[in-house]
Design an enzyme around this catalytic site. Structure first.
Site, PDB file in Angstrom:
ATOM      1  N   SER A  12       0.847  -1.173  -0.179  1.00  0.00           N
ATOM      2  CA  SER A  12      -0.128   0.108   0.022  1.00  0.00           C
ATOM      3  C   SER A  12       0.958   1.297  -0.093  1.00  0.00           C
ATOM      4  CB  SER A  12      -0.963  -0.043   1.199  1.00  0.00           C
ATOM      5  OG  SER A  12      -0.334   0.275   2.350  1.00  0.00           O
ATOM      6  N   ASN A  13       2.073   1.179   0.691  1.00  0.00           N
ATOM      7  CA  ASN A  13       2.853   2.452   0.560  1.00  0.00           C
ATOM      8  C   ASN A  13       3.478   2.444  -0.627  1.00  0.00           C
ATOM      9  OD1 ASN A  13       3.443   3.694   3.464  1.00  0.00           O
ATOM     10  ND2 ASN A  13       3.294   1.558   3.819  1.00  0.00           N
ATOM     11  N   LEU A  92      16.348  -7.777   6.966  1.00  0.00           N
ATOM     12  CA  LEU A  92      17.478  -6.943   7.330  1.00  0.00           C
ATOM     13  C   LEU A  92      18.390  -6.788   6.083  1.00  0.00           C
ATOM     14  CD1 LEU A  92      18.834  -7.839  10.939  1.00  0.00           C
ATOM     15  CD2 LEU A  92      17.749  -5.817  10.060  1.00  0.00           C
ATOM     16  N   HIS A 109       8.399   2.581   9.422  1.00  0.00           N
ATOM     17  CA  HIS A 109       8.212   1.401  10.397  1.00  0.00           C
ATOM     18  C   HIS A 109       6.978   2.143  11.300  1.00  0.00           C
ATOM     19  CE1 HIS A 109       8.994  -1.426  13.340  1.00  0.00           C
ATOM     20  NE2 HIS A 109       8.983  -0.728  14.028  1.00  0.00           N
TER      21      HIS A 109
HETATM   22  C1  GAR Z   1       3.834  -0.796   6.674  1.00  0.00           C
HETATM   23  O1  GAR Z   1       2.702  -0.794   8.050  1.00  0.00           O
HETATM   24  C2  GAR Z   1       5.229  -0.716   7.369  1.00  0.00           C
HETATM   25  O2  GAR Z   1       5.454   0.326   8.194  1.00  0.00           O
HETATM   26  C3  GAR Z   1       5.647  -2.037   7.951  1.00  0.00           C
HETATM   27  O3  GAR Z   1       4.981  -2.880   6.862  1.00  0.00           O
HETATM   28  C4  GAR Z   1       3.926  -2.468   6.289  1.00  0.00           C
HETATM   29  C5  GAR Z   1       3.773  -2.585   4.919  1.00  0.00           C
HETATM   30  O4  GAR Z   1       2.517  -2.185   4.444  1.00  0.00           O
HETATM   31  N1  GAR Z   1       7.081  -2.256   7.901  1.00  0.00           N
HETATM   32  C6  GAR Z   1       7.609  -2.780   8.825  1.00  0.00           C
HETATM   33  O5  GAR Z   1       7.117  -3.373   9.932  1.00  0.00           O
HETATM   34  C7  GAR Z   1       9.255  -2.773   8.954  1.00  0.00           C
HETATM   35  N2  GAR Z   1       9.694  -3.094  10.063  1.00  0.00           N
HETATM   36  P1  GAR Z   1       2.383  -2.320   2.999  1.00  0.00           P
HETATM   37  O6  GAR Z   1       2.932  -3.286   2.184  1.00  0.00           O
HETATM   38  O7  GAR Z   1       0.767  -2.000   2.870  1.00  0.00           O
HETATM   39  O8  GAR Z   1       3.106  -0.936   2.338  1.00  0.00           O
END
Ligand code: GAR
Length: 192
Positions: A12-13, A92, A109
């Site tokens: 989604s990001n 990582l 994060h």
């Molecule tokens: C997001 O909330 C991001 O902050 C988190 O994974 C999600 C991905 O969402 N990242 C972490 O937890 C990294 N430590 P998305 O795939 O819908 O963008």
């Protein structure tokens, strides 16, 4: 500024970055590659739909992290990537990418770091019972969510909060903050 987005999940990001570029909310930024360690991830499907080149791999097909990161680095170099954006990339990074992209890798994060680093930061915040959590965008180093913080947004946790409502609130903030930080870094690069 040419960016590569790394994502393991929903993306989604990633989708929001593409949308911010389309609507000109961010300018002089181009997404030229999606990297994923899960070929079946929704993020990969989104990239294909948007005609963004994809490099996906399965870690266990390689002897070690160095080997797959060298493959990724080859791609990044070919495409002259300026910035790596980790958007839900659940691995990582190793020394191959960290050395090649020193201070040129950012991560989003879902907590106010240094609180609740690592996996399931939203669940950790709910379990702990904090009343405020949030979102952090930071430079990536060899640690787990330990690099220099670039910016943060706070999110309050209400008494009737559920995991679902909190995820929604966190994502709303991520979707604003991450494109904003990318634009700031692009402006800095243009000024250099
Ligand atoms: C997001 O909330 C991001 O902050 C988190 O994974 C999600 C991905 O969402 N990242 C972490 O937890 C990294 N430590 P998305 O795939 O819908 O963008």
């Amino acid at each position: 500024m040419k960016i590569a987005v790394f994502a393991s999940g929903t993306g989604s990001n990633f989708a929001e970055i593409l949308e911010s570029i389309k609507t000109k909310k961010i300018k002089n930024v181009e997404v030229v590659l999606l990297v994923s360690d899960r070929p079946e991830a929704l993020a990969v499907r989104k990239a294909i739909n948007e005609s963004i080149p994809v490099f996906s791999f399965t870690a266990k097909d390689f002897p070690n992290k160095q080997a797959y990161e060298e493959k990724i680095l080859e791609k990044l170099t070919q495409l002259e990537i300026d910035l790596i954006v980790l958007a839900g990339y659940m691995r990582l990074l190793g020394h191959v990418l960290l050395q090649a992209f020193d201070q040129k890798i950012i991560n989003v994060h879902p907590s106010l770091l240094p609180a609740f680093a690592g996996k399931d930061a939203i669940g950790q915040a709910l379990d702990y019972g904090v009343k405020v959590t949030g979102v952090t965008v930071h430079f990536v180093d060899e640690g787990m969510d330990t690099g220099q913080i670039i910016d943060q947004r706070a999110v309050t946790i209400d008494s009737e909060e559920t995991r679902e409502t909190l995820i929604k609130k966190i994502q709303e903030q991520e979707h604003e903050l991450l494109p904003e930080v990318i634009q700031r870094l692009a402006n800095q690069e243009a000024a250099e």
